[in-house]
Design a protein around this motif. Sequence first.
Motif, mmCIF file in Angstrom:
data_model
loop_
_atom_site.group_PDB
_atom_site.id
_atom_site.type_symbol
_atom_site.label_atom_id
_atom_site.label_comp_id
_atom_site.label_asym_id
_atom_site.label_seq_id
_atom_site.Cartn_x
_atom_site.Cartn_y
_atom_site.Cartn_z
ATOM 1 N N MET A 1 -19.101 20.721 5.635
ATOM 2 C CA MET A 1 -18.429 19.899 4.648
ATOM 3 C C MET A 1 -18.523 18.442 5.099
ATOM 4 N N SER A 2 -19.025 17.598 4.243
ATOM 5 C CA SER A 2 -19.200 16.190 4.562
ATOM 6 C C SER A 2 -18.216 15.357 3.748
ATOM 7 N N ALA A 3 -17.473 14.524 4.423
ATOM 8 C CA ALA A 3 -16.526 13.652 3.727
ATOM 9 C C ALA A 3 -17.292 12.469 3.137
ATOM 10 N N ARG A 4 -16.947 12.101 1.935
ATOM 11 C CA ARG A 4 -17.556 10.942 1.300
ATOM 12 C C ARG A 4 -16.492 9.894 1.065
ATOM 13 N N PHE A 5 -16.850 8.653 1.310
ATOM 14 C CA PHE A 5 -15.929 7.558 1.142
ATOM 15 C C PHE A 5 -16.476 6.631 0.080
ATOM 16 N N SER A 6 -15.620 6.066 -0.726
ATOM 17 C CA SER A 6 -16.051 5.203 -1.813
ATOM 18 C C SER A 6 -15.819 3.739 -1.466
ATOM 19 N N ALA A 33 -9.337 4.990 15.567
ATOM 20 C CA ALA A 33 -9.528 6.051 14.575
ATOM 21 C C ALA A 33 -8.333 6.108 13.626
ATOM 22 N N ARG A 34 -7.163 5.916 14.143
ATOM 23 C CA ARG A 34 -5.955 5.946 13.305
ATOM 24 C C ARG A 34 -5.975 4.827 12.264
ATOM 25 N N GLU A 35 -6.333 3.618 12.699
ATOM 26 C CA GLU A 35 -6.390 2.481 11.771
ATOM 27 C C GLU A 35 -7.441 2.707 10.684
ATOM 28 N N LEU A 36 -8.621 3.182 11.098
ATOM 29 C CA LEU A 36 -9.688 3.423 10.137
ATOM 30 C C LEU A 36 -9.307 4.546 9.173
ATOM 31 N N ALA A 37 -8.671 5.579 9.691
ATOM 32 C CA ALA A 37 -8.232 6.693 8.847
ATOM 33 C C ALA A 37 -7.256 6.208 7.778
ATOM 34 N N GLN A 38 -6.331 5.351 8.154
ATOM 35 C CA GLN A 38 -5.376 4.811 7.185
ATOM 36 C C GLN A 38 -6.086 3.994 6.118
ATOM 37 N N MET A 39 -7.059 3.192 6.513
ATOM 38 C CA MET A 39 -7.785 2.359 5.562
ATOM 39 C C MET A 39 -8.602 3.202 4.587
ATOM 40 N N LEU A 40 -9.157 4.313 5.073
ATOM 41 C CA LEU A 40 -10.005 5.159 4.239
ATOM 42 C C LEU A 40 -9.235 6.290 3.560
ATOM 43 N N SER A 41 -7.956 6.381 3.850
ATOM 44 C CA SER A 41 -7.094 7.428 3.280
ATOM 45 C C SER A 41 -7.595 8.836 3.597
ATOM 46 N N VAL A 42 -7.961 9.024 4.851
ATOM 47 C CA VAL A 42 -8.348 10.341 5.355
ATOM 48 C C VAL A 42 -7.592 10.589 6.651
ATOM 49 N N SER A 43 -7.699 11.793 7.189
ATOM 50 C CA SER A 43 -7.002 12.101 8.434
ATOM 51 C C SER A 43 -7.750 11.548 9.641
ATOM 52 N N THR A 44 -7.023 11.375 10.715
ATOM 53 C CA THR A 44 -7.627 10.935 11.973
ATOM 54 C C THR A 44 -8.647 11.965 12.449
ATOM 55 N N ILE A 47 -11.949 11.400 10.814
ATOM 56 C CA ILE A 47 -12.650 10.256 11.414
ATOM 57 C C ILE A 47 -13.323 10.678 12.708
ATOM 58 N N PHE A 48 -12.604 11.383 13.577
ATOM 59 C CA PHE A 48 -13.185 11.825 14.848
ATOM 60 C C PHE A 48 -14.357 12.774 14.620
ATOM 61 N N LYS A 49 -14.231 13.700 13.681
ATOM 62 C CA LYS A 49 -15.319 14.648 13.402
ATOM 63 C C LYS A 49 -16.553 13.926 12.869
ATOM 64 N N GLN A 50 -16.345 12.982 11.946
ATOM 65 C CA GLN A 50 -17.470 12.239 11.383
ATOM 66 C C GLN A 50 -18.132 11.354 12.442
ATOM 67 N N ALA A 51 -17.336 10.779 13.330
ATOM 68 C CA ALA A 51 -17.885 9.951 14.412
ATOM 69 C C ALA A 51 -18.690 10.814 15.380
ATOM 70 N N LYS A 52 -18.153 11.961 15.734
ATOM 71 C CA LYS A 52 -18.845 12.859 16.670
ATOM 72 C C LYS A 52 -20.172 13.331 16.096
ATOM 73 N N ALA A 53 -20.205 13.565 14.782
ATOM 74 C CA ALA A 53 -21.424 14.012 14.110
ATOM 75 C C ALA A 53 -22.413 12.863 13.869
ATOM 76 N N GLY A 54 -21.994 11.629 14.199
ATOM 77 C CA GLY A 54 -22.864 10.470 14.018
ATOM 78 C C GLY A 54 -22.898 9.950 12.596
ATOM 79 N N ARG A 55 -21.946 10.346 11.780
ATOM 80 C CA ARG A 55 -21.914 9.921 10.384
ATOM 81 C C ARG A 55 -21.194 8.595 10.177
ATOM 82 N N ILE A 56 -20.313 8.236 11.085
ATOM 83 C CA ILE A 56 -19.617 6.946 11.042
ATOM 84 C C ILE A 56 -20.005 6.202 12.325
ATOM 85 N N PRO A 57 -20.448 4.945 12.201
ATOM 86 C CA PRO A 57 -20.819 4.202 13.415
ATOM 87 C C PRO A 57 -19.594 3.953 14.294
#
Length: 79
Positions: A1-6, A33-44, A47-57
Motif C-alpha cells: 500500500m502506497s500513501a499518496r500526498f496531494s 517525522a512528527r512535524e512532517l506527519a502533521q503537515m501532511l495529515s498522516v501518521s508518524t 512517514i517512517f515507513k515511506q522514508a525507509k522505503a525511499g519514497r520520501i527524501p
Amino acid sequence: MSARFSPSLTAVTKGQPSTLADQIERSGRALTARELAQMLSVSTITIFKQAKAGRIPCFRIGTCVRFDPRAVANWLRAQ
C-alpha cells in the motif's frame, strides 16, 4: 500500500494562495517525522515507513531521521 500526498492543497498566506509544498519549503529547518506527519495529515508511522522505503527524501543525523524541507517540497510537487 502506497500513501499518496496531494501537493495541490492550498492555504491563503498574505492574500495569495500557497500550496502545501510551499508551506513546507518555508519551514526553514530540517523537519522531524512528527512535524512532517502533521503537515501532511498522516501518521508518524506512515512517514517512517515511506522514508525507509525511499519514497520520501530524508537523511539521518545519528539515529534520528530528518527531512529537508526543500527536498520534501520538490518531492511533493513531483507527485
